[in-house]
Write an enzyme that holds these catalytic residues in place. Structure first.
Site, PDB file in Angstrom:
ATOM      1  N   GLY A   1      -5.508  -4.598  -8.056  1.00 37.86           N
ATOM      2  CA  GLY A   1      -6.976  -4.677  -8.095  1.00 37.86           C
ATOM      3  C   GLY A   1      -7.524  -3.548  -8.957  1.00 37.86           C
ATOM      4  O   GLY A   1      -6.942  -2.465  -9.027  1.00 37.86           O
TER       5      GLY A   1
ATOM      6  N   ARG B   1      -1.446 -15.669  -9.674  1.00 33.22           N
ATOM      7  CA  ARG B   1      -0.032 -15.552  -9.257  1.00 33.22           C
ATOM      8  C   ARG B   1       0.103 -15.502  -7.738  1.00 33.22           C
ATOM      9  O   ARG B   1       1.003 -16.099  -7.159  1.00 33.22           O
ATOM     10  CB  ARG B   1       0.568 -14.249  -9.829  1.00 33.22           C
ATOM     11  CG  ARG B   1       0.775 -14.248 -11.316  1.00 33.22           C
ATOM     12  CD  ARG B   1       1.138 -12.832 -11.758  1.00 33.22           C
ATOM     13  NE  ARG B   1       0.038 -11.907 -11.485  1.00 33.22           N
ATOM     14  CZ  ARG B   1      -0.829 -11.484 -12.392  1.00 33.22           C
ATOM     15  NH1 ARG B   1      -0.712 -11.876 -13.627  1.00 33.22           N
ATOM     16  NH2 ARG B   1      -1.806 -10.656 -12.066  1.00 33.22           N
TER      17      ARG B   1
ATOM     18  N   ARG C   1     -10.125  -8.588  -1.505  1.00 31.32           N
ATOM     19  CA  ARG C   1     -10.967  -7.409  -1.330  1.00 31.32           C
ATOM     20  C   ARG C   1     -12.067  -7.738  -0.323  1.00 31.32           C
ATOM     21  O   ARG C   1     -12.619  -8.854  -0.345  1.00 31.32           O
ATOM     22  CB  ARG C   1     -11.618  -6.979  -2.657  1.00 31.32           C
ATOM     23  CG  ARG C   1     -10.695  -6.262  -3.629  1.00 31.32           C
ATOM     24  CD  ARG C   1     -10.294  -4.880  -3.132  1.00 31.32           C
ATOM     25  NE  ARG C   1      -9.470  -4.168  -4.084  1.00 31.32           N
ATOM     26  CZ  ARG C   1      -8.126  -4.178  -4.103  1.00 31.32           C
ATOM     27  NH1 ARG C   1      -7.458  -4.889  -3.211  1.00 31.32           N
ATOM     28  NH2 ARG C   1      -7.458  -3.471  -4.996  1.00 31.32           N
TER      29      ARG C   1
ATOM     30  N   ASP D   1      -7.134  -8.663   5.800  1.00 35.17           N
ATOM     31  CA  ASP D   1      -6.348  -7.460   5.486  1.00 35.17           C
ATOM     32  C   ASP D   1      -7.222  -6.448   4.768  1.00 35.17           C
ATOM     33  O   ASP D   1      -6.806  -5.317   4.534  1.00 35.17           O
ATOM     34  CB  ASP D   1      -5.153  -7.835   4.604  1.00 35.17           C
ATOM     35  CG  ASP D   1      -4.259  -6.634   4.317  1.00 35.17           C
ATOM     36  OD1 ASP D   1      -3.919  -5.911   5.268  1.00 35.17           O
ATOM     37  OD2 ASP D   1      -3.920  -6.405   3.131  1.00 35.17           O
TER      38      ASP D   1
ATOM     39  N   GLU E   1     -13.462   0.464   4.065  1.00 36.60           N
ATOM     40  CA  GLU E   1     -12.107   0.725   4.547  1.00 36.60           C
ATOM     41  C   GLU E   1     -11.952   2.223   4.707  1.00 36.60           C
ATOM     42  O   GLU E   1     -12.268   2.949   3.771  1.00 36.60           O
ATOM     43  CB  GLU E   1     -11.077   0.189   3.563  1.00 36.60           C
ATOM     44  CG  GLU E   1     -11.087  -1.336   3.517  1.00 36.60           C
ATOM     45  CD  GLU E   1     -10.021  -1.937   2.618  1.00 36.60           C
ATOM     46  OE1 GLU E   1      -9.185  -1.162   2.097  1.00 36.60           O
ATOM     47  OE2 GLU E   1     -10.022  -3.155   2.440  1.00 36.60           O
TER      48      GLU E   1
ATOM     49  N   HIS F   1      -5.306  -3.093   5.434  1.00 29.41           N
ATOM     50  CA  HIS F   1      -4.973  -3.190   4.005  1.00 29.41           C
ATOM     51  C   HIS F   1      -3.492  -2.864   3.737  1.00 29.41           C
ATOM     52  O   HIS F   1      -3.182  -1.858   3.078  1.00 29.41           O
ATOM     53  CB  HIS F   1      -5.888  -2.254   3.182  1.00 29.41           C
ATOM     54  CG  HIS F   1      -5.995  -2.672   1.733  1.00 29.41           C
ATOM     55  ND1 HIS F   1      -7.124  -2.472   0.979  1.00 29.41           N
ATOM     56  CD2 HIS F   1      -5.119  -3.275   0.905  1.00 29.41           C
ATOM     57  CE1 HIS F   1      -6.932  -2.921  -0.248  1.00 29.41           C
ATOM     58  NE2 HIS F   1      -5.704  -3.427  -0.312  1.00 29.41           N
ATOM     59  N   ILE F   2      -2.619  -3.740   4.260  1.00 30.30           N
ATOM     60  CA  ILE F   2      -1.179  -3.478   4.137  1.00 30.30           C
ATOM     61  C   ILE F   2      -0.428  -4.576   3.368  1.00 30.30           C
ATOM     62  O   ILE F   2       0.797  -4.659   3.435  1.00 30.30           O
ATOM     63  CB  ILE F   2      -0.510  -3.316   5.519  1.00 30.30           C
ATOM     64  CG1 ILE F   2      -0.762  -4.556   6.403  1.00 30.30           C
ATOM     65  CG2 ILE F   2      -0.979  -2.048   6.213  1.00 30.30           C
ATOM     66  CD1 ILE F   2       0.147  -4.641   7.621  1.00 30.30           C
TER      67      ILE F   2
HETATM   68  O1  LIG Z   1      -4.916  -4.013  -2.762  1.00 27.51           O
HETATM   69  C1  LIG Z   1      -3.976  -3.637  -3.371  1.00 27.51           C
HETATM   70  C2  LIG Z   1      -3.873  -3.645  -4.790  1.00 27.51           C
HETATM   71  O2  LIG Z   1      -4.878  -3.902  -5.470  1.00 27.51           O
HETATM   72  O3  LIG Z   1      -2.779  -3.359  -5.291  1.00 27.51           O
END
Ligand SMILES: O=CC(=O)O
Length: 326
Positions: free
Chosen positions: A82, A161, A243, A267, A272, A291-292
């Site tokens: 992201g 993807r 997100r 997640d 956050e 967020h894992i």
């Molecule tokens: O959320 C995780 C990333 O963007 O790698």
């Protein structure tokens, strides 16, 4: 001897990436040697005069930071797929190149998305809680019933993807149909999973499971809102591993608490960490993870290695293994 380019690493990233930077012999590395984020004021000080910055998604890379870094800064490499924490227009304006970490995390994120989907649809968190706290009286016919994937329609909001990887993993659960929506049809990706392109309205109406897989951009900010939830089935499960900003959380709370949709697995949230007194935590039909999605040892090491290699290539003026086109 010319002095080596200076690089600031804003977090203790996994060892593979740090080793690559240190052993390259091509950069002077300064590290914020902590699992916690570097305080903003410290970051603003540390980036001054740096040639490269390796950051993670908690750092806002905006005009203020780029001004503080000054004209030496040539490369920003984020250890994330992201990039909503980066002001791309500011980076572009200054001619700063940007690396990110797609692909290496696709498997881990897809795997976690499936785990979260099943935990939500089959009510696993509620169930373990009941077992542990005496709620398990006897075997009951409709107790803790959920929704199954067999014969279902799975909708993907934003087919990339990760969406494809999720669909590939869900297919063996006998999903009947995959549908998706995006800015434009993506036949090259959709073909492999036989997913049908539909409108946002149809996605909401038809999905038994709706997985959000799009990037957060000004166009996707808050697109999962009451308009969307009001069109969804009462039996639908909503899953977000992209997100938090894509979701209007007040509207989601309303949809979950009023029974407009059956459950949600998140997640990612806004903010956050989500404060422990947030109303979403009070709902049994909302599963919240911190967020894992990419958090496997293999993947986080691969992300740090790719971020390091992006940074080194960028500083050498070579193509990066994964460069964001600005
Ligand atoms: O959320 C995780 C990333 O963007 O790698």
């Amino acid at each position: 001897m010319a002095t080596l380019p200076r690089v600031y690493v804003s977090r203790k990233v996994p060892p593979q990436g740090l080793d690559i930077l240190r052993k390259s012999g091509r950069v002077q590395v300064e590290l914020w040697d902590s699992d916690d984020p570097v305080p903003r004021q410290e970051l603003l000080k540390k980036v001054k005069g740096c040639d490269g910055l390796l950051c993670v998604l908690t750092e806002k890379i905006d005009a203020e930071l780029l001004d503080a870094a000054g004209p030496n800064l040539k490369v920003v490499s984020t250890m994330s797929v992201g990039f909503d924490h980066l002001s791309l227009d500011q980076l572009k304006k200054r001619g700063i190149r940007v690396g990110y970490t797609p692909e290496v995390l696709t498997d881990a994120v897809a795997e976690l998305t499936v785990a979260l989907l099943l935990s939500t649809s089959r009510r696993l968190i509620e169930a373990t809680h009941e077992a542990k706290t005496g709620g398990w009286g006897t075997w009951r016919t409709l107790w803790l019933c959920g929704y199954e994937l067999a014969n279902s329609t799975v909708g993907i909001l934003g087919l990339g993807r990760i969406g494809v990887a999720i669909a590939e993993r869900l297919k063996p659960f006998k999903v009947k149909k995959f549908i998706y929506t995006d800015v434009v049809p993506r036949p090259e990706l959709a073909e492999g999973i036989q997913a049908e392109f539909v409108s946002m309205d149809e996605l909401a109406r038809q999905s038994d499971f709706l997985a959000v897989c799009c990037a957060l951009t000004p166009d996707t900010q808050g697109i999962c809102n009451k308009k969307l939830f009001s069109k969804m089935k009462e039996t639908a499960i909503f899953i977000n591993t992209s997100r938090g900003g894509v979701v209007n959380q007040e509207d989601l709370y309303e949809a979950l608490s009023s029974g407009q949709i059956a459950g949600a697995g998140l997640d990612v949230t806004t903010p956050e960490p989500l404060p422990t007194n947030h109303p979403l935590y009070t709902l049994k039909n909302c599963v919240i993870l911190p967020h894992i999605a990419s958090a496997s040892y293999t993947t986080r090491n691969a992300m740090s290695a790719l971020a390091a290699n992006n940074l080194l290539a960028g500083l050498r003026g070579e193509p990066m293994p994964k460069e964001l086109q600005l």
